[in-house]
Design a protein around this motif. Structure first.
Motif, mmCIF file in Angstrom:
data_model
loop_
_atom_site.group_PDB
_atom_site.id
_atom_site.type_symbol
_atom_site.label_atom_id
_atom_site.label_comp_id
_atom_site.label_asym_id
_atom_site.label_seq_id
_atom_site.Cartn_x
_atom_site.Cartn_y
_atom_site.Cartn_z
ATOM 1 N N ARG A 1 0.801 -1.230 0.000
ATOM 2 C CA ARG A 1 0.000 0.000 0.000
ATOM 3 C C ARG A 1 0.833 1.278 0.000
ATOM 4 O O ARG A 1 0.353 2.325 -0.430
ATOM 5 N N GLY A 2 2.049 1.258 0.489
ATOM 6 C CA GLY A 2 2.868 2.466 0.556
ATOM 7 C C GLY A 2 3.951 2.464 -0.504
ATOM 8 O O GLY A 2 4.752 1.525 -0.583
ATOM 9 N N VAL A 3 3.999 3.498 -1.362
ATOM 10 C CA VAL A 3 4.961 3.577 -2.460
ATOM 11 C C VAL A 3 6.023 4.621 -2.134
ATOM 12 O O VAL A 3 5.701 5.789 -1.909
ATOM 13 N N HIS A 4 7.286 4.206 -2.110
ATOM 14 C CA HIS A 4 8.391 5.104 -1.786
ATOM 15 C C HIS A 4 9.507 4.911 -2.814
ATOM 16 O O HIS A 4 9.783 3.782 -3.233
ATOM 17 N N PHE A 5 10.164 6.006 -3.181
ATOM 18 C CA PHE A 5 11.216 5.946 -4.193
ATOM 19 C C PHE A 5 12.583 6.210 -3.569
ATOM 20 O O PHE A 5 12.728 7.041 -2.670
ATOM 21 N N LEU A 6 13.600 5.509 -4.077
ATOM 22 C CA LEU A 6 14.979 5.669 -3.620
ATOM 23 C C LEU A 6 15.895 5.012 -4.648
ATOM 24 O O LEU A 6 15.438 4.231 -5.479
ATOM 25 N N ASP A 7 17.159 5.337 -4.590
ATOM 26 C CA ASP A 7 18.170 4.626 -5.382
ATOM 27 C C ASP A 7 19.055 3.893 -4.380
ATOM 28 O O ASP A 7 20.120 4.367 -4.007
ATOM 29 N N PHE A 8 18.596 2.722 -3.936
ATOM 30 C CA PHE A 8 19.247 2.064 -2.800
ATOM 31 C C PHE A 8 20.638 1.547 -3.126
ATOM 32 O O PHE A 8 21.482 1.405 -2.234
ATOM 33 N N ASP B 1 23.115 8.669 8.011
ATOM 34 C CA ASP B 1 24.495 8.696 8.498
ATOM 35 C C ASP B 1 25.473 9.329 7.514
ATOM 36 O O ASP B 1 26.678 9.391 7.777
ATOM 37 N N GLY B 2 24.963 9.806 6.374
ATOM 38 C CA GLY B 2 25.815 10.526 5.435
ATOM 39 C C GLY B 2 26.823 9.675 4.699
ATOM 40 O O GLY B 2 27.848 10.204 4.240
ATOM 41 N N ASN B 3 26.549 8.378 4.519
ATOM 42 C CA ASN B 3 27.514 7.528 3.804
ATOM 43 C C ASN B 3 27.221 7.447 2.314
ATOM 44 O O ASN B 3 27.869 6.702 1.580
ATOM 45 N N GLY B 4 26.210 8.200 1.850
ATOM 46 C CA GLY B 4 25.897 8.233 0.430
ATOM 47 C C GLY B 4 24.860 7.235 -0.016
ATOM 48 O O GLY B 4 24.502 7.214 -1.202
ATOM 49 N N PHE B 5 24.323 6.403 0.912
ATOM 50 C CA PHE B 5 23.300 5.428 0.582
ATOM 51 C C PHE B 5 22.051 5.698 1.418
ATOM 52 O O PHE B 5 22.142 5.937 2.623
ATOM 53 N N SER C 1 26.135 0.016 1.297
ATOM 54 C CA SER C 1 26.453 -0.325 -0.099
ATOM 55 C C SER C 1 25.401 -1.226 -0.732
ATOM 56 O O SER C 1 25.710 -2.184 -1.446
ATOM 57 N N GLY C 2 24.111 -0.915 -0.451
ATOM 58 C CA GLY C 2 23.026 -1.659 -1.078
ATOM 59 C C GLY C 2 22.498 -2.817 -0.271
ATOM 60 O O GLY C 2 21.575 -3.507 -0.710
ATOM 61 N N LYS C 3 23.023 -3.048 0.909
ATOM 62 C CA LYS C 3 22.534 -4.077 1.815
ATOM 63 C C LYS C 3 22.065 -3.408 3.107
ATOM 64 O O LYS C 3 22.765 -2.553 3.661
ATOM 65 N N PHE C 4 20.873 -3.810 3.583
ATOM 66 C CA PHE C 4 20.291 -3.198 4.781
ATOM 67 C C PHE C 4 20.491 -4.096 5.999
ATOM 68 O O PHE C 4 20.409 -5.320 5.899
ATOM 69 N N PHE C 5 20.762 -3.472 7.142
ATOM 70 C CA PHE C 5 20.801 -4.220 8.392
ATOM 71 C C PHE C 5 20.019 -3.458 9.444
ATOM 72 O O PHE C 5 19.939 -2.232 9.427
#
Length: 341
Positions: free
Chosen positions: A129-136, A206-210, A229-233
């Protein structure tokens, strides 16, 4: 300069039919247009495109019969506009309102929309239901994060301290395949939360560019997913510390105290006889070289008790250089405008 205080104003607005407005410049004339998605008298989804005529008025535009049939057939619960193929024109995505979500895409060809049937994606296990945009993954193409709730009821919801649930709909992360469609990578990327997520706040905390993701969960703890770098924790415990769930309904991000770091405001619903719907203002503070931590300062600033909030937005209403908060409550209750002084 930090926050010196907030002043609250209350207002009411007349009830209007529920609608999902999408603001974008569909014809690239420099004026923002509006696409309204709402349920018609027969309960099926319908669309209305309003063209902005040089800021003077809006003109209703005709949409293709195929597009109108498409949204009626799903039906649609979420939608959004972004440039998926990097051609300079904003495209559209529609998400179904079914137990298993379906995503349908329309690319924009100089103001005319064409359905990309090969892009359509079946998403098992969530309503999207929730649409969000990002360049992960920082590849230069817009990706999509879909939050999911659930139509089922949580049997533990009557218990104040033990109603945490992981049986909600699954959140999805759609990776853009270089402007040629999408592939779902939520599980492998670590972003497939299942705690009844109403909304997500996305920013590079955190300002790491991601871009990182804050999840506003109704039947679970709010979560903070940090992007490496494209992986979430899940950094919830380390960055937000111990806290109790609060029936969260929305999340807004912005630098509310003008210190150069992105903060989070999470609005919460009130459930009679259960936990109170106290809102949270997570202030982003440095915790050491290259480290951050969030501290809930909502009570300190007097912005924790704003009613049963279903949504909130940051906007500088009075143009004093500080973001204010518009907190929208449940139907037939006062809305709140909290001015940041």
């Amino acid at each position: 300069m930090g926050i010196t205080g907030f002043k609250r104003a209350r207002f009411r607005i007349s009830p209007i039919p529920p609608a999902n407005p999408i603001v974008f410049d569909f014809n690239n004339d420099g004026w923002e247009d509006i696409l309204l998605l709402y349920d018609g008298p027969d309960g099926k989804s319908t669309l209305k495109l309003l063209k902005n005529v040089k800021g003077r008025y809006f003109r209703k535009m005709e949409l293709s019969s195929e597009m109108m049939r498409s949204v009626r057939d799903i039906p649609v619960i979420g939608a959004g506009a972004a440039d998926f193929d990097n051609d300079g024109w904003d495209d559209l995505v529609f998400i179904s309102r079914t137990p298993n979500a379906r995503a349908r895409f329309y690319t924009n060809h100089k103001g005319q929309f064409r359905r990309q049937k090969t892009w359509s994606t079946e998403l098992e296990g969530g309503d999207g239901r929730g649409v969000h945009f990002l360049d992960f993954d920082n590849d230069g193409f817009v990706d999509i994060y879909l939050t999911s709730y659930s139509a089922g009821k949580n049997e533990d919801s009557k218990l104040e301290l033990s109603f945490l649930s992981t049986s909600g709909g699954k959140n999805f992360l759609l990776r853009n395949k270089g402007g040629h469609g999408f592939v779902e990578v939520g599980r492998e990327s670590g972003a497939d939360n299942t705690e009844h997520t109403w909304a997500a706040g996305i920013s590079d905390f955190d300002g790491n560019g991601f871009p990182d993701i804050f999840l506003a969960n109704e039947f679970g703890l709010d979560r903070l997913l940090m992007n490496r770098s494209g992986k979430f924790f899940d950094a919830t415990k380390n960055l937000l510390g111990p806290r109790r769930a609060k029936f969260s309904a929305s999340a807004e991000t912005g630098d509310i105290n003008n210190d150069g770091r992105t903060d989070i405001y999470a609005s919460n619903q009130q459930k009679k006889g259960l936990l109170r719907g106290l809102n949270s203002f997570w202030e982003n503070t440095p915790a050491g070289p290259g480290e951050i931590r969030f501290t809930d300062k909502a009570a300190d600033y007097g912005i924790d008790q704003c009613g049963s909030n279903w949504g909130s937005k940051f906007v500088d209403i009075d143009r004093n250089g500080f973001l204010d908060i518009v907190a929208v409550n449940a139907p037939h209750r006062d809305r709140n405008l909290v001015a940041n002084s």
